[in-house]
Write a protein that holds these residues in place. Structure first.
Motif, PDB file in Angstrom:
ATOM      1  N   TYR A 178      54.075  42.001  28.462  1.00  0.00           N
ATOM      2  CA  TYR A 178      53.592  40.633  28.279  1.00  0.00           C
ATOM      3  C   TYR A 178      52.137  40.663  27.814  1.00  0.00           C
ATOM      4  N   LEU A 179      51.765  39.679  27.016  1.00  0.00           N
ATOM      5  CA  LEU A 179      50.410  39.548  26.507  1.00  0.00           C
ATOM      6  C   LEU A 179      49.692  38.445  27.261  1.00  0.00           C
ATOM      7  N   SER A 180      48.430  38.701  27.676  1.00  0.00           N
ATOM      8  CA  SER A 180      47.644  37.738  28.450  1.00  0.00           C
ATOM      9  C   SER A 180      46.968  36.730  27.539  1.00  0.00           C
ATOM     10  N   SER A 181      46.860  35.501  28.047  1.00  0.00           N
ATOM     11  CA  SER A 181      46.175  34.452  27.283  1.00  0.00           C
ATOM     12  C   SER A 181      44.663  34.540  27.442  1.00  0.00           C
ATOM     13  N   THR A 182      44.195  35.370  28.370  1.00  0.00           N
ATOM     14  CA  THR A 182      42.758  35.530  28.584  1.00  0.00           C
ATOM     15  C   THR A 182      42.378  36.997  28.419  1.00  0.00           C
ATOM     16  N   ALA A 183      41.082  37.230  28.068  1.00  0.00           N
ATOM     17  CA  ALA A 183      40.629  38.600  27.849  1.00  0.00           C
ATOM     18  C   ALA A 183      40.475  39.357  29.162  1.00  0.00           C
ATOM     19  N   THR A 184      40.179  38.646  30.243  1.00  0.00           N
ATOM     20  CA  THR A 184      39.994  39.276  31.556  1.00  0.00           C
ATOM     21  C   THR A 184      41.029  38.757  32.524  1.00  0.00           C
ATOM     22  N   SER A 185      41.104  39.405  33.685  1.00  0.00           N
ATOM     23  CA  SER A 185      42.061  38.959  34.691  1.00  0.00           C
ATOM     24  C   SER A 185      41.633  37.611  35.255  1.00  0.00           C
ATOM     25  N   SER A 186      42.614  36.873  35.729  1.00  0.00           N
ATOM     26  CA  SER A 186      42.357  35.549  36.296  1.00  0.00           C
ATOM     27  C   SER A 186      42.301  35.668  37.824  1.00  0.00           C
ATOM     28  N   ARG A 187      41.231  35.082  38.442  1.00  0.00           N
ATOM     29  CA  ARG A 187      41.075  35.155  39.904  1.00  0.00           C
ATOM     30  C   ARG A 187      41.391  33.807  40.519  1.00  0.00           C
ATOM     31  N   ILE A 188      42.190  33.815  41.581  1.00  0.00           N
ATOM     32  CA  ILE A 188      42.492  32.594  42.329  1.00  0.00           C
ATOM     33  C   ILE A 188      42.101  32.825  43.789  1.00  0.00           C
ATOM     34  N   THR A 189      41.799  31.711  44.497  1.00  0.00           N
ATOM     35  CA  THR A 189      41.295  31.800  45.879  1.00  0.00           C
ATOM     36  C   THR A 189      42.159  30.970  46.803  1.00  0.00           C
ATOM     37  N   CYS A 190      42.407  31.480  48.004  1.00  0.00           N
ATOM     38  CA  CYS A 190      43.133  30.755  49.047  1.00  0.00           C
ATOM     39  C   CYS A 190      42.178  29.750  49.681  1.00  0.00           C
TER      40      CYS A 190
END
Length: 365
Positions: free
Chosen positions: A57-69
């Motif tokens: 799969y190809l990412s829509s962003t250049a870096t990883s996406s961070r999410i927070t609880c």
């Protein structure tokens, strides 16, 4: 003893309440293509997770996406989208893929060959994570057959030159017998299962004395029984049209091939009016002789009374029958002689013609 037990139970209840009162986040919902291998079942408030796309799969962003609880038990939103990598469909296969030129990761191509062909290579190929196929397209090789055996007292004539000791699926040949004998069947071929047709039997064959055709004559024949492949030729009487092969031959079955038919000419069945025939517009009395050959077209003229215009309708001579269009109205003597310019053939031509009902009749053999 009883008060001590009550206090102990209360203390345990309070302890449980303290442990479960803190909010947590469950496993975050993620779209297709996101790598979930490192995700836990439960996360604490404030804990962060880095989302990345999995292989293929190809990412829509250049870096990883961070999410927070978050404290409410929800996760912050992610802007990550993962699109499957595409494998180019081999050009020869694109017509079978409804015009598509690419297939997404994990797609599967299944290959089969037509009857009479053997598949060389893998019968399945998968689109891999790197955008390539797991196997190249296979080849379909024609089945080989041993060379056919000639009939006794005969020989084989191949449609195409044969090299070596085999032939391929679909290739055919003709069986011939030494005159005056005929083969019980004439054609053979290499079959889909890799076998060839068994040779025919050569036997003597004769056809009956040829008969004439209606409204025609035999132009070249001796009135006797004929042997295999002997021929007879026919012609039609004057003004009759020959339909079919003029020459027939004695077949290996002892029957003649189909005789031709002589189709009759037609008469244009009107006394007054104008027609279009042989690329000319003519009055019916000028059609001398009044004769139209089988298969020829005659155009009649009908009137659109509402629009006050005329339109052409064609009819075809069919073995002596030339139907008149249902819309055609033959003018009376006075109208024809004194008001000829008002006839449908002479007035303004309609911009569009109504759909005419068929005017050709069934063929008679």
């Amino acid at each position: 003893m009883a008060p001590t037990l009550a206090l102990l139970l209360f203390g345990l209840s309070a302890l449980c309440t303290t442990v479960t009162s803190a909010k947590v986040c469950g496993r975050p919902p993620v779209p297709d293509g996101v790598d979930t291998s490192s995700l836990k079942r439960v996360f604490e408030v404030g804990e962060e997770v880095s989302l990345t796309c999995e292989q293929g799969y190809l990412s829509s962003t250049a870096t990883s996406s961070r999410i927070t609880c978050m404290a409410g038990g929800q996760w912050t939103e992610s802007n990550l989208a993962c699109a499957p990598k595409m494998c180019p469909i081999p050009r020869p296969l694109q017509p079978f893929a409804m015009g598509r030129t690419e297939a997404p990761f994990r797609s599967v191509l299944n290959y089969t060959c037509d009857d009479g062909y053997v598949l060389l290579g893998a019968n399945e190929s998968r689109c891999l994570h790197d955008g390539t196929w797991s196997h190249p397209p296979p080849l379909c090789k024609a089945v080989n057959c041993p060379l056919p055996k000639p009939p006794r007292d005969g020989r084989i004539v191949h449609d195409k030159a044969v090299m070596g000791t085999t032939t391929i699926y679909g290739q055919g040949w003709t069986y011939e017998c030494n005159p005056p004998k005929a083969p019980s069947f004439e054609r053979g071929s290499c079959k889909a299962d890799g076998t060839t047709t068994e040779p025919p039997i050569c036997r003597e064959v004769s056809c009956s004395v040829p008969t004439n055709v209606r409204n025609g004559i035999i132009t070249f024949a001796v009135m006797r029984q004929h042997g295999y492949k002997e021929k007879v030729k026919y012609a039609c009487n004057e003004h009759y049209t020959l339909e079919g092969d003029a020459e027939i031959h004695c077949q290996n079955t002892g029957n003649w091939s189909s005789k031709p038919v002589c189709r009759a000419p037609c008469t244009v069945g009107i006394k007054r009016g104008r027609i279009f025939y042989n690329a000319k517009k003519i009055w019916i009395e000028d059609l001398k002789p009044n004769r139209v050959l089988h298969g020829e077209h005659v155009v009649f003229y009908c009137k659109n009374k509402a629009e006050k215009c005329g339109y052409p309708v064609a009819s075809t001579c069919n073995d002596g029958n030339l139907p008149l269009p249902e819309c055609f109205e033959e003018p009376g003597k006075i109208e024809y002689n004194l008001k000829a310019k008002s006839l449908p053939s002479e007035i303004r031509t309609c911009a569009t013609s109504p759909t005419a009902r068929p005017t050709s009749s069934a063929s008679a053999s």
